[in-house]
Design a protein around this motif. Structure first.
Motif, PDB file in Angstrom:
ATOM      1  N   TYR A   1     -31.902  13.549  45.369  1.00  0.00           N
ATOM      2  CA  TYR A   1     -31.485  13.237  43.706  1.00  0.00           C
ATOM      3  C   TYR A   1     -30.016  13.694  43.334  1.00  0.00           C
ATOM      4  O   TYR A   1     -29.219  13.201  42.770  1.00  0.00           O
ATOM      5  N   ALA A   2     -29.524  14.670  44.364  1.00  0.00           N
ATOM      6  CA  ALA A   2     -28.129  14.945  44.264  1.00  0.00           C
ATOM      7  C   ALA A   2     -27.260  13.788  44.674  1.00  0.00           C
ATOM      8  O   ALA A   2     -26.203  13.427  43.862  1.00  0.00           O
ATOM      9  N   ALA A   3     -27.798  13.176  45.764  1.00  0.00           N
ATOM     10  CA  ALA A   3     -26.803  11.643  46.213  1.00  0.00           C
ATOM     11  C   ALA A   3     -27.025  10.623  44.930  1.00  0.00           C
ATOM     12  O   ALA A   3     -26.053  10.210  44.686  1.00  0.00           O
ATOM     13  N   TYR A   4     -28.283  10.625  44.377  1.00  0.00           N
ATOM     14  CA  TYR A   4     -28.089   9.357  43.478  1.00  0.00           C
ATOM     15  C   TYR A   4     -27.237  10.013  42.345  1.00  0.00           C
ATOM     16  O   TYR A   4     -26.579   9.102  41.752  1.00  0.00           O
ATOM     17  N   ILE A   5     -27.187  11.150  41.560  1.00  0.00           N
ATOM     18  CA  ILE A   5     -26.153  11.784  40.714  1.00  0.00           C
ATOM     19  C   ILE A   5     -24.677  11.458  41.071  1.00  0.00           C
ATOM     20  O   ILE A   5     -24.033  11.016  40.269  1.00  0.00           O
ATOM     21  N   PHE A   6     -24.453  11.700  42.217  1.00  0.00           N
ATOM     22  CA  PHE A   6     -22.778  11.744  42.596  1.00  0.00           C
ATOM     23  C   PHE A   6     -22.603  10.414  42.941  1.00  0.00           C
ATOM     24  O   PHE A   6     -21.383  10.086  42.889  1.00  0.00           O
ATOM     25  N   SER A   7     -23.512   9.375  43.246  1.00  0.00           N
ATOM     26  CA  SER A   7     -23.274   8.229  43.429  1.00  0.00           C
ATOM     27  C   SER A   7     -22.665   7.530  42.259  1.00  0.00           C
ATOM     28  O   SER A   7     -21.878   6.321  42.411  1.00  0.00           O
ATOM     29  N   LYS A   8     -22.933   8.002  41.158  1.00  0.00           N
ATOM     30  CA  LYS A   8     -22.266   7.390  39.953  1.00  0.00           C
ATOM     31  C   LYS A   8     -20.603   7.786  39.836  1.00  0.00           C
ATOM     32  O   LYS A   8     -20.109   6.986  39.085  1.00  0.00           O
ATOM     33  N   TYR A   9     -20.362   8.668  40.556  1.00  0.00           N
ATOM     34  CA  TYR A   9     -18.931   8.830  40.451  1.00  0.00           C
ATOM     35  C   TYR A   9     -18.087   8.278  41.773  1.00  0.00           C
ATOM     36  O   TYR A   9     -17.115   7.808  41.332  1.00  0.00           O
ATOM     37  N   ASP A  10     -18.887   8.362  42.642  1.00  0.00           N
ATOM     38  CA  ASP A  10     -18.059   7.784  43.902  1.00  0.00           C
ATOM     39  C   ASP A  10     -19.162   7.157  44.859  1.00  0.00           C
ATOM     40  O   ASP A  10     -19.895   7.901  45.414  1.00  0.00           O
ATOM     41  N   LYS A  11     -19.130   5.834  45.329  1.00  0.00           N
ATOM     42  CA  LYS A  11     -20.369   5.407  46.088  1.00  0.00           C
ATOM     43  C   LYS A  11     -20.098   5.605  47.581  1.00  0.00           C
ATOM     44  O   LYS A  11     -20.830   5.420  48.533  1.00  0.00           O
ATOM     45  N   LYS A  12     -18.863   6.294  47.977  1.00  0.00           N
ATOM     46  CA  LYS A  12     -18.544   6.653  49.394  1.00  0.00           C
ATOM     47  C   LYS A  12     -18.946   7.979  49.681  1.00  0.00           C
ATOM     48  O   LYS A  12     -18.460   8.318  50.838  1.00  0.00           O
ATOM     49  N   VAL A  13     -19.452   8.669  48.843  1.00  0.00           N
ATOM     50  CA  VAL A  13     -19.538  10.163  49.279  1.00  0.00           C
ATOM     51  C   VAL A  13     -20.822  10.702  49.285  1.00  0.00           C
ATOM     52  O   VAL A  13     -21.302  11.605  49.682  1.00  0.00           O
ATOM     53  N   PHE A  14     -21.905   9.736  48.204  1.00  0.00           N
ATOM     54  CA  PHE A  14     -23.208  10.222  48.086  1.00  0.00           C
ATOM     55  C   PHE A  14     -23.882  10.531  49.172  1.00  0.00           C
ATOM     56  O   PHE A  14     -25.010  11.186  49.313  1.00  0.00           O
ATOM     57  N   TYR A  15     -23.789   9.615  50.423  1.00  0.00           N
ATOM     58  CA  TYR A  15     -24.723   9.516  51.505  1.00  0.00           C
ATOM     59  C   TYR A  15     -24.754  10.927  52.386  1.00  0.00           C
ATOM     60  O   TYR A  15     -25.450  11.241  52.987  1.00  0.00           O
ATOM     61  N   LYS A  16     -23.535  11.628  52.017  1.00  0.00           N
ATOM     62  CA  LYS A  16     -23.366  12.866  52.947  1.00  0.00           C
ATOM     63  C   LYS A  16     -24.229  13.996  52.680  1.00  0.00           C
ATOM     64  O   LYS A  16     -24.619  14.829  53.190  1.00  0.00           O
ATOM     65  N   PHE A  17     -24.812  13.926  51.141  1.00  0.00           N
ATOM     66  CA  PHE A  17     -25.805  14.999  50.922  1.00  0.00           C
ATOM     67  C   PHE A  17     -27.152  15.011  51.879  1.00  0.00           C
ATOM     68  O   PHE A  17     -27.646  16.159  52.158  1.00  0.00           O
ATOM     69  N   ILE A  18     -27.510  13.796  52.423  1.00  0.00           N
ATOM     70  CA  ILE A  18     -28.721  13.645  53.103  1.00  0.00           C
ATOM     71  C   ILE A  18     -28.647  14.177  54.690  1.00  0.00           C
ATOM     72  O   ILE A  18     -29.407  14.651  55.048  1.00  0.00           O
ATOM     73  N   TYR A  19     -27.273  14.252  55.017  1.00  0.00           N
ATOM     74  CA  TYR A  19     -26.727  15.044  56.332  1.00  0.00           C
ATOM     75  C   TYR A  19     -27.295  16.536  56.122  1.00  0.00           C
ATOM     76  O   TYR A  19     -27.706  17.206  57.157  1.00  0.00           O
ATOM     77  N   THR A  20     -27.258  17.055  55.149  1.00  0.00           N
ATOM     78  CA  THR A  20     -27.528  18.798  54.899  1.00  0.00           C
ATOM     79  C   THR A  20     -28.925  18.787  55.162  1.00  0.00           C
ATOM     80  O   THR A  20     -29.295  19.487  56.266  1.00  0.00           O
ATOM     81  N   ALA A  21     -29.801  17.810  54.639  1.00  0.00           N
ATOM     82  CA  ALA A  21     -31.412  17.906  54.777  1.00  0.00           C
ATOM     83  C   ALA A  21     -31.585  17.757  56.267  1.00  0.00           C
ATOM     84  O   ALA A  21     -32.470  18.483  56.883  1.00  0.00           O
TER      85      ALA A  21
END
Length: 296
Positions: free
Chosen positions: A257-277
């Motif tokens: 859900y953090a990735a989904y929220i941040f994708s509204k601001y920049d489509k090139k950074v949201f995927y990085k969240f999933i690497y934490t998990a």
């Protein structure tokens, strides 16, 4: 022939150094009080990762410079940690700013007094920030993204920009619609891998227990040297590991859900969240496999 401008001096380097020192003191003191193998190794992993992150941005912030020739603007740092090339023909317009940076940090370091990384800036939009001082900031808009820089000799730099027929204009900025994450391979692949790891972490010990493949006596706690300090039944071990799995499952959904929220601001950074998990889940699975291989 290239003309080079140093980045304006600001508080960035000293801020990062100060945070690094405080973090290291805190972590070293805390590690001495940890008596759990899993938590101890998780802290060691975090200690190494955060220090590498801090050093990376100290080097960038301390060595950032901007160069230009007749056709391109270059943003570089030591070891080429940053190495951007922006053709002047792609720059549509620019605008200037002074004072605190107003926006949302999406990745990188800094916020109001300096910023290295991607941000969503008020009245500017998606911006790749290379700003070491907010005394004078210039935003260069391209079709893809805006670049924020803070060169010394600001007036001279601005004249060079104007000589390339780039005008000082205002522009509108809009938020993106939320990205359909299931259609983004950069997100979907690590998400699926993380989900599989979490399922393995959660179900593997339970299945082993139900099929009688766990010993009656299993370690429940370890000291930092991987010496068992508490034992229990196979059932207790299975449920403890399942708890770790459920916690990782919660982290995975939070990152989704953090990735989904941040994708509204920049489509090139949201995927990085999933690497934490993904990294955290892999860490716990490796710990589980080591325990099973040692004590099964």
């Amino acid at each position: 022939m290239k003309t080079t401008y140093k980045s304006a001096k600001g508080v960035g380097v000293w801020t990062i150094v100060g945070i690094t020192v405080i973090y290291n003191v805190f972590m070293i003191v805390l590690i001495n009080f940890i008596n759990s193998y899993e938590i101890f190794n998780l802290f060691k992993l975090a200690f190494i990762a955060v220090n590498a992150y801090q050093i990376y941005y100290i080097i960038i912030c301390g060595t950032l410079k901007y160069s230009m020739d007749e056709e391109n603007l270059y943003i570089t740092s030591m070891f080429k940690f940053k190495n951007e090339k922006i053709p002047f023909k792609n720059i549509r317009m620019y605008q200037k700013s002074k004072g605190y940076i107003k926006g949302v940090k999406l990745s990188g370091y800094g916020k109001s007094k300096f910023a290295i990384g991607r941000s969503f800036i008020h009245k500017v939009g998606r911006t790749y920030m290379f700003v070491t001082s907010t005394k004078n900031v210039i935003y260069l808009k391209t079709d893809d993204i805006t670049y924020g820089i803070s060169p010394e000799n600001f007036q001279e730099f601005e004249l060079k920009i104007q000589e390339r027929h780039i005008e000082n204009l205002q522009w509108e900025n809009k938020l993106n619609k939320g990205v359909e994450l299931r259609k983004e391979p950069k997100f979907l692949v690590p998400f699926i891998i993380a989900a599989i790891i979490v399922l393995m972490l959660t179900l593997n010990p339970i299945i082993m227990y139900l099929y009688g493949n766990l010993p009656d006596r299993m370690p429940l706690s370890f000291n930092p040297n991987f010496i068992a300090v508490e034992f229990g039944t196979g059932k207790q071990f299975a449920f403890k590991q399942m708890t770790y799995g459920l916690l990782n499952m919660g982290l995975l959904f939070c990152m989704y859900y953090a990735a989904y929220i941040f994708s509204k601001y920049d489509k090139k950074v949201f995927y990085k969240f999933i690497y934490t998990a993904l990294v955290v889940a892999a860490f716990f699975l490796i710990m589980q496999i080591r325990i099973l291989c040692t004590f099964k």
